[in-house]
Every structure is written in structure tokens, then in C-alpha cells.
Design a protein around this motif. Structure first.
Motif, PDB file in Angstrom:
ATOM      1  N   ASP A 178     -43.834 -63.293  72.819  1.00  0.00           N
ATOM      2  CA  ASP A 178     -45.141 -63.822  72.444  1.00  0.00           C
ATOM      3  C   ASP A 178     -45.041 -65.339  72.380  1.00  0.00           C
ATOM      4  N   THR A 179     -45.357 -66.018  73.485  1.00  0.00           N
ATOM      5  CA  THR A 179     -45.260 -67.468  73.532  1.00  0.00           C
ATOM      6  C   THR A 179     -46.308 -68.130  72.645  1.00  0.00           C
ATOM      7  N   GLU A 180     -47.438 -67.468  72.435  1.00  0.00           N
ATOM      8  CA  GLU A 180     -48.449 -68.025  71.535  1.00  0.00           C
ATOM      9  C   GLU A 180     -47.932 -68.063  70.098  1.00  0.00           C
ATOM     10  N   LYS A 181     -47.201 -67.026  69.711  1.00  0.00           N
ATOM     11  CA  LYS A 181     -46.595 -67.009  68.377  1.00  0.00           C
ATOM     12  C   LYS A 181     -45.571 -68.137  68.247  1.00  0.00           C
ATOM     13  N   LEU A 182     -44.763 -68.332  69.278  1.00  0.00           N
ATOM     14  CA  LEU A 182     -43.784 -69.413  69.251  1.00  0.00           C
ATOM     15  C   LEU A 182     -44.469 -70.772  69.179  1.00  0.00           C
ATOM     16  N   MET A 183     -45.586 -70.920  69.876  1.00  0.00           N
ATOM     17  CA  MET A 183     -46.336 -72.175  69.812  1.00  0.00           C
ATOM     18  C   MET A 183     -46.860 -72.421  68.401  1.00  0.00           C
ATOM     19  N   ASP A 184     -47.370 -71.387  67.764  1.00  0.00           N
ATOM     20  CA  ASP A 184     -47.864 -71.537  66.387  1.00  0.00           C
ATOM     21  C   ASP A 184     -46.732 -71.936  65.441  1.00  0.00           C
ATOM     22  N   VAL A 185     -45.576 -71.328  65.598  1.00  0.00           N
ATOM     23  CA  VAL A 185     -44.435 -71.670  64.748  1.00  0.00           C
ATOM     24  C   VAL A 185     -44.005 -73.112  64.983  1.00  0.00           C
ATOM     25  N   ALA A 186     -43.966 -73.507  66.264  1.00  0.00           N
ATOM     26  CA  ALA A 186     -43.556 -74.875  66.588  1.00  0.00           C
ATOM     27  C   ALA A 186     -44.521 -75.903  66.008  1.00  0.00           C
ATOM     28  N   CYS A 187     -45.806 -75.628  66.106  1.00  0.00           N
ATOM     29  CA  CYS A 187     -46.801 -76.568  65.569  1.00  0.00           C
ATOM     30  C   CYS A 187     -46.780 -76.590  64.048  1.00  0.00           C
ATOM     31  N   GLN A 188     -46.592 -75.432  63.436  1.00  0.00           N
ATOM     32  CA  GLN A 188     -46.620 -75.336  61.979  1.00  0.00           C
ATOM     33  C   GLN A 188     -45.466 -76.094  61.333  1.00  0.00           C
ATOM     34  N   HIS A 189     -44.284 -76.021  61.985  1.00  0.00           N
ATOM     35  CA  HIS A 189     -43.083 -76.629  61.398  1.00  0.00           C
ATOM     36  C   HIS A 189     -42.634 -77.879  62.145  1.00  0.00           C
ATOM     37  N   ASN A 190     -43.476 -78.381  63.080  1.00  0.00           N
ATOM     38  CA  ASN A 190     -43.164 -79.594  63.840  1.00  0.00           C
ATOM     39  C   ASN A 190     -41.831 -79.452  64.583  1.00  0.00           C
ATOM     40  N   LEU A 191     -41.772 -78.441  65.442  1.00  0.00           N
ATOM     41  CA  LEU A 191     -40.553 -78.121  66.178  1.00  0.00           C
ATOM     42  C   LEU A 191     -40.760 -78.270  67.673  1.00  0.00           C
ATOM     43  N   MET A 192     -39.649 -78.395  68.372  1.00  0.00           N
ATOM     44  CA  MET A 192     -39.606 -78.184  69.816  1.00  0.00           C
ATOM     45  C   MET A 192     -38.724 -76.965  70.045  1.00  0.00           C
ATOM     46  N   VAL A 193     -39.247 -75.975  70.767  1.00  0.00           N
ATOM     47  CA  VAL A 193     -38.570 -74.695  70.940  1.00  0.00           C
ATOM     48  C   VAL A 193     -38.222 -74.502  72.410  1.00  0.00           C
ATOM     49  N   ARG A 194     -36.965 -74.222  72.688  1.00  0.00           N
ATOM     50  CA  ARG A 194     -36.548 -73.865  74.058  1.00  0.00           C
ATOM     51  C   ARG A 194     -36.133 -72.400  74.063  1.00  0.00           C
ATOM     52  N   ILE A 195     -36.809 -71.593  74.885  1.00  0.00           N
ATOM     53  CA  ILE A 195     -36.501 -70.169  75.001  1.00  0.00           C
ATOM     54  C   ILE A 195     -35.306 -70.009  75.937  1.00  0.00           C
ATOM     55  N   LEU A 196     -34.295 -69.296  75.488  1.00  0.00           N
ATOM     56  CA  LEU A 196     -33.044 -69.173  76.236  1.00  0.00           C
ATOM     57  C   LEU A 196     -32.924 -67.859  76.996  1.00  0.00           C
ATOM     58  N   THR A 197     -33.924 -67.025  76.941  1.00  0.00           N
ATOM     59  CA  THR A 197     -33.899 -65.759  77.660  1.00  0.00           C
ATOM     60  C   THR A 197     -35.308 -65.470  78.150  1.00  0.00           C
ATOM     61  N   ARG A 198     -35.487 -64.383  78.844  1.00  0.00           N
ATOM     62  CA  ARG A 198     -36.803 -64.005  79.341  1.00  0.00           C
ATOM     63  C   ARG A 198     -36.876 -62.484  79.450  1.00  0.00           C
ATOM     64  N   PRO A 199     -38.076 -61.926  79.586  1.00  0.00           N
ATOM     65  CA  PRO A 199     -38.214 -60.469  79.707  1.00  0.00           C
ATOM     66  C   PRO A 199     -37.391 -59.918  80.863  1.00  0.00           C
ATOM     67  N   GLY A 200     -36.675 -58.835  80.567  1.00  0.00           N
ATOM     68  CA  GLY A 200     -35.802 -58.217  81.555  1.00  0.00           C
ATOM     69  C   GLY A 200     -34.342 -58.501  81.325  1.00  0.00           C
ATOM     70  N   LYS A 201     -34.032 -59.543  80.566  1.00  0.00           N
ATOM     71  CA  LYS A 201     -32.646 -59.898  80.292  1.00  0.00           C
ATOM     72  C   LYS A 201     -32.127 -59.136  79.070  1.00  0.00           C
ATOM     73  N   PHE A 202     -30.826 -58.866  79.086  1.00  0.00           N
ATOM     74  CA  PHE A 202     -30.197 -58.163  77.970  1.00  0.00           C
ATOM     75  C   PHE A 202     -29.644 -59.182  76.992  1.00  0.00           C
ATOM     76  N   VAL A 203     -29.923 -58.954  75.724  1.00  0.00           N
ATOM     77  CA  VAL A 203     -29.441 -59.832  74.659  1.00  0.00           C
ATOM     78  C   VAL A 203     -28.437 -59.061  73.815  1.00  0.00           C
ATOM     79  N   VAL A 204     -27.251 -59.605  73.665  1.00  0.00           N
ATOM     80  CA  VAL A 204     -26.236 -58.955  72.836  1.00  0.00           C
ATOM     81  C   VAL A 204     -26.548 -59.218  71.371  1.00  0.00           C
ATOM     82  N   GLY A 205     -25.904 -58.461  70.513  1.00  0.00           N
ATOM     83  CA  GLY A 205     -26.081 -58.690  69.087  1.00  0.00           C
ATOM     84  C   GLY A 205     -25.654 -60.094  68.695  1.00  0.00           C
ATOM     85  N   GLN A 206     -26.498 -60.802  67.959  1.00  0.00           N
ATOM     86  CA  GLN A 206     -26.277 -62.195  67.588  1.00  0.00           C
ATOM     87  C   GLN A 206     -26.303 -63.137  68.788  1.00  0.00           C
TER      88      GLN A 206
END
Length: 449
Positions: A232-260
Motif C-alpha cells: 500500500d504505497t498510499e499508506k507509506l506516503m501517509d506515514v512519510a508525510c506524518q513523520h517527515n520521512l523519506m522512504v525507500r521500498i527495498l522489495t516489490r510484489p512477487g519477491k520473497f522476504v525472509v524473516g527479519q
């Protein structure tokens, strides 16, 4: 975020065999109670005038409904058996990942729902009948029994449809066409219009990323392992604006993420009235923006249907099957999908807030990466088959006609070069090599080179 969660829920329900039959059974049970109520009120409407109402005794009604219930539950068991056999054939012939498409088939779920609903309806009406033929206090729900007879006739028609449908969905042409249609639908859903900035602005956006981002950015790790099904990129945008952040997404749909494993990196932007952010709250909100699951789906993963077509082609090219015609059919549908993607304006990975501040940097999906997903494994396994190699080059020539950017043209040229190099090493006959050379020349011409 709500749309993504609802999409995930609907995908889970649509990929199950229990949801549609359960809904249909509930509806038919409600219909049974309504009709029994009308029978107690002796209201039959136009059916009584037309002579369609069942007029037999209580014993006859019991016999009719018992026959309907017994036959439908028997047909249900047969339908389940045929469905399981179809799933086994699909898994062995097309690959286990193709089972998802069979699980989503609405025809099978409708058939099973119809048989089970008719069985439940007959039982509910049957329990309401009491008395015998000579009993003046007998109760025969004439309208409900009439509807039960109509449902029995309808089940006969559904059975005929099921036999036809079950023999159709296991055909390789049907499976490939359905996956190709799924690819088209995913393209329409993910790329309906331009999102983000145009390509020239990408390079300008890269200058807005602070030089200290990689060193000072704080990583947010996944709380569990699994495939990224949606972000949900809109959710990430809201979080970034709320806390004055720059967010870089390191994965994308279809990729496997290991624990941690890393999900994003965040950097607190400097400002005059900035306060220390609550990183635990930020981590909690970012976790909600990522949907992880046990398997991939096409909700936001454009590579998933491409990989399904590639898997069928690879199995067809294996020595055990040796079915080049199926591989060629997969290549044809891959070329159709990539031709559409070649004309697609892929969204910019850079997302800005209302004050034109760079807030979110997405993990981009590119045409170059999609061509690699479509052609790499097929190219590596088809070099010894002249017919498949020729069709692969012909498909690249077709895609090149729809390709506009030099980067995308170069990606197609690279695959054509690798195919030509592999065919020169693997093909035995000079005539086959000449055919490949001709198709390679056609690729260069279509590519404007």
C-alpha cells in the motif's frame, strides 16, 4: 489500504472451493424456509393457475425429495472426484503453480454449489412433510416440492455442462489462453494510466535523494517471512508525510522476504520544528502497508502470469514431454503481453507529497526486467530446437515493432544476440542455422538497427 485488504480477502475467497458453495447453500436454505412459509399460507401465485404445482400426497412428496436428495449427493461425490483428478492432471502437466487458476475457476464452484444446495434444500423441505395419504392432518408443501423438482431438472442440465467444462479446462490451449487473459487483466489493473513522473524527471529526482541516505537511513525489517503480495504505497506516503520521512521500498510484489528481511529504509528529514519520531509506531504502520503470504498472486505482481506461461513452456521443452507446439503457443501469448507492456508508460518510482517533496521511492518494475523473466529460461532451454528458436526470434521482432525507447530496444537486441549465439552452438544442420539467421535479421530490421 482498505482496497488492498479487501482485494487480498477476495483473492483468498476466490481461490477456495468452499466459498461459492457455502454462499449458494445459504441462499437455497433461506429460499426453502420462505417457500415453506408460503406453503403454510397456501399461497401459490400463478403456478396454481398454470397447473405446475405438485398435487401428490405426503408419501409421494417424500419419495420425490428423497430421490432428488440421494441422486444429487451422489453426483456431488462424482463431481468432486472428477475435479480432484483434473487438479492432479494440471499439477503434473502444467506445474503446481497453475493449480491456482483451476481453484479460481468459477464453473466448477458453481456446479458443486448447485448440487450441494439442491441436496440441502431437499432435506429441509423433506423434514417439513408430515402425515400420510390417509391422514387428514397431513402437510404437503406443494410449492416447495415443485421447486425441488425444478432444481432436479436444473441439476441435470448442470451435470451436462460440468462434463463439457471438465474436459475443456484441462486442455493446454484453454489453460494458456486463461493465463494470457489474466496477464492482460493485470496490465489493465496495474497500469491504467500514467503514475508518477515521466522518464526525464526520474534523473532529476535521483538528485533529490540525500547522499547520506544509504548510511543514515534506518531499516524496517519484516516480522515474518513470505511472498510480498501487495504494498500500500498510499499508506507509506501517509506515514512519510506524518513523520517527515523519506522512504525507500527495498522489495516489490512477487519477491520473497525472509524473516527479519528488509522491507524499507527510512530517513528522517531535517526541519525547523521536527521532533524525534516514534520508530516503534512507524514500524507498526509500515508493517500494515505490506501484505505477505505463502504464495504469489497477480494482485500487484505483473511477473506472476508471465512466470506461469514460462513454466508451461519449460515443461513442454523438457525431454520427458518434448512438446514444442505447446512451447510455441506460450511464446505467442508472451509476445502479445510484452507487446502491450512495450506501449505502457511504467509508473515513476518517485512519489511526492502536496508540497513537491520526495517522500517514497518505490522498487520499480521495468520492461527490461519483464523481458528477462519472459525469455531467459526459455532461451536457455530451446537452443537445440530450431522451431522454438525461430518462433522466439519472430516474437521478439513483433515486440520490437511496438517498442519506442532505446533502452527497451537494446534489451530485445540482447536477447536476440544470445539466442543467435546459442543456436550456432546447439543446432546441427546448416539449414536450421540459416533459418535462425534470417529471423535474427528480421529482429534487427524491426528494431531499427
Amino acid at each position: 489500504m482498505k482496497d488492498i485488504r479487501l482485494g487480498k480477502l477476495w483473492d483468498s475467497l476466490n481461490s477456495s472451493y468452499w466459498f461459492v458453495p457455502t454462499v449458494m447453500t445459504t441462499i437455497f436454505a433461506a429460499i426453502a424456509f420462505v417457500l415453506l412459509r408460503l406453503d403454510r399460507l397456501s399461497y401459490y401465485g400463478p403456478l396454481e393457475k398454470w397447473g405446475w404445482i405438485y398435487t401428490g400426497s405426503a408419501d409421494g412428496a417424500r419419495g420425490v425429495l428423497s430421490t432428488v436428495a440421494g441422486s444429487t449427493i451422489g453426483i456431488t461425490a462424482t463431481a468432486f472426484s472428477i475435479t480432484i483428478v483434473a487438479l492432479q492432471l494440471a499439477s503434473s502437466n502444467f506445474g503446481p503453480r497453475i493449480l491456482r487458476n483451476f481453484m479460481q475457476d468459477s464453473g466448477n464452484k458453481f456446479v458443486l454449489g448447485t448440487f450441494i444446495s439442491t441436496f440441502i434444500y431437499s432435506l429441509l423441505v423433506l423434514r417439513a412433510i408430515y402425515g400420510s395419504a390417509n391422514d387428514r392432518n397431513q402437510f404437503v408443501p406443494h410449492l416447495s416440492v415443485t421447486v425441488g423438482i425444478i432444481l432436479a431438472v436444473f441439476c441435470t442440465a448442470v451435470l451436462i455442462y460440468f462434463i463439457h467444462h471438465a474436459s475443456t479446462i484441462i486442455q493446454v490451449s484453454y489453460v494458456i489462453s486463461e493465463i494470457s487473459q489474466e496477464l492482460d487483466n493485470t496490465i489493465d489493473k496495474l497500469y491504467p494510466q500514467k503514475i508518477g513522473n515521466s522518464e526525464p524527471e526520474h534523473k532529476h529526482s535521483q538528485k533529490l535523494i540525500p547522499d547520506n541516505f544509504d548510511n543514515e537511513a534506518f531499516p524496517i525489517r519484516a516480522s515474518k517471512r513470505g511472498y510480498v503480495q501487495a504494498i500500500d504505497t498510499e499508506k507509506l506516503m501517509d506515514v512519510a508525510c506524518q513523520h517527515n520521512l523519506m522512504v525507500r521500498i527495498l522489495t516489490r510484489p512477487g519477491k520473497f522476504v525472509v524473516g527479519q528481511g528488509y522491507l524499507v529504509k527510512i530517513l528522517v528529514m531535517e526541519s525547523d520544528n521536527s521532533k524525534t519520531p516514534d520508530f516503534k509506531e512507524i514500524q507498526k504502520q509500515i508493517h500494515k502497508a505490506f501484505i505477505l503470504g505463502r504464495e504469489r498472486n497477480e494482485q500487484q505482481d505483473i511477473e506472476f502470469p508471465i512466470n506461469q506461461l514460462v513454466e508451461i513452456a519449460l515443461r513442454a521443452l523438457s525431454p520427458s514431454l518434448n512438446d514444442p507446439f505447446t512451447a510455441i503457443r506460450c511464446i505467442d501469448h508472451l509476445s502479445a503481453g510484452l507487446s502491450r507492456l512495450a506501449q505502457t508508460n511504467f509508473p515513476s518510482p518517485y512519489r511526492y507529497d502536496g508540497f513537491n517533496n520526495l517522500r517514497v521511492i518505490a522498487h520499480p518494475v521495468t520492461f527490461v526486467g519483464l523481458t528477462d523473466a519472459a525469455f531467459n529460461q526459455i532461451r536457455q532451454n530451446c537452443c537445440s530446437d530450431a522451431a522454438v528458436t525461430v518462433r522466439l526470434l519472430e516474437s521478439i521482432a513483433i515486440i520490437a515493432e511496438y517498442t519506442q525507447t532505446s533502452q527497451n530496444k537494446q534489451a530485445l537486441r540482447r536477447h536476440a544476440d544470445l539466442i543467435l549465439k546459442g543456436s550456432r552452438q546447439e543446432l546441427s544442420f546448416e539449414e536450421d542455422k540459416q533459418d535462425v539467421e534470417q529471423r535474427y535479421a528480421a529482429v534487427l530490421k524491426a528494431n531499427g538497427q
